[in-house]
Design a protein around this motif. Structure first.
Motif, short mmCIF file in Angstrom:
data_model
loop_
_atom_site.label_atom_id
_atom_site.label_comp_id
_atom_site.label_asym_id
_atom_site.label_seq_id
_atom_site.Cartn_x
_atom_site.Cartn_y
_atom_site.Cartn_z
N ASN A 63 0.98 -1.06 0.09
CA ASN A 63 0.14 0.51 0.85
C ASN A 63 0.99 1.52 -0.18
O ASN A 63 0.04 1.87 -0.85
CB ASN A 63 -1.27 0.24 1.01
CG ASN A 63 -2.18 -1.24 1.08
OD1 ASN A 63 -2.36 -0.98 0.00
ND2 ASN A 63 -2.75 -1.59 2.36
N GLU A 64 1.85 1.73 1.07
CA GLU A 64 3.07 2.51 0.44
C GLU A 64 3.50 3.02 -1.30
O GLU A 64 4.00 4.08 -0.88
CB GLU A 64 4.14 1.82 0.89
CG GLU A 64 5.17 1.05 0.96
CD GLU A 64 4.71 -0.73 1.48
OE1 GLU A 64 5.76 -0.36 1.02
OE2 GLU A 64 3.95 -0.85 1.51
N GLN A 74 1.51 3.19 -3.66
CA GLN A 74 0.19 4.10 -4.03
C GLN A 74 -0.04 5.76 -4.34
O GLN A 74 0.20 5.58 -2.22
CB GLN A 74 -1.71 3.81 -3.07
CG GLN A 74 -2.31 2.54 -3.33
CD GLN A 74 -3.27 2.25 -2.56
OE1 GLN A 74 -4.55 2.38 -2.62
NE2 GLN A 74 -3.32 1.04 -1.00
#
Length: 198
Positions: A175-176, A178
């Protein structure tokens, strides 16, 4: 005669004697500067010129590659030609990547963008398939690593390589990653062969 007169007389004789020795030495040295025979050869005409090391990069779609809204597992690629347009062979061709705009996409060496390059013996098709023989020029590495490329014919003067340059966002990217953006600049650099006696 006084002692002072005697000393002066001896000193005058010493000075005159020294001048006589210097004059004789100068006369002997001067004898070598008169009358000598010389001869010269015909000239050796030495003509030299330096070679030209020239590496050019051209692309069917210009020299840009863009990828928008990538998700883990996606890749973007572009077709380019790397040409040795100079008269000299090269010992190696390297690739350096900088990031004028940087993010975790290019700084994370584990899950960040991976760069790879393949060559095709003929021009790549528009769908990035090769109708000839392929070779790996650069196995996937972290996008910002500098490296020496392999399997290139463009190390030889007047030869050209058909390359497919690919950037992949690994499936393991979390997710980092995105909403991040990076702009990369890829520069190919050729190095001359070591000079030799000719």
């Amino acid at each position: 005669m006084t002692a002072a007169t005697t000393t002066r007389s001896r000193n005058a004789r010493k000075v005159l004697g020294s001048l006589g020795v210097i004059g004789a030495a100068a006369a002997v040295a001067g004898m070598g500067t008169f009358g000598s025979f010389t001869d010269s050869t015909a000239p050796l005409a030495a003509s030299v010129s330096s070679g030209t090391l020239s590496l050019d990069l051209t692309g069917a779609n210009g020299l840009t590659m863009g990828g928008k809204d990538l998700v883990p597992g996606d890749s973007v690629s572009t077709r380019v030609q790397l040409a040795n347009s100079g008269a000299l062979d090269m010992s190696a061709i390297g690739l350096a990547v900088t990031a004028p705009t940087s993010s975790v996409l290019d700084t994370d060496k584990v899950n960040g963008l991976k760069l790879s390059i393949d060559s095709c013996s003929v021009a790549w098709a528009t769908d990035n398939t090769c109708a000839g023989t392929t070779a790996t020029v650069l196995a996937p590495i972290a996008a910002r690593d500098a490296v020496t490329l392999t399997n290139l014919t463009s190390t030889t003067a007047y030869k050209t390589d058909n390359l497919l340059v690919k950037l992949t966002l690994p499936a393991a990217a979390g997710n980092e990653f995105q909403g991040k953006s990076s702009v990369l600049s890829l520069v190919f650099t050729g190095t001359q062969k070591t000079g030799t006696n000719r």
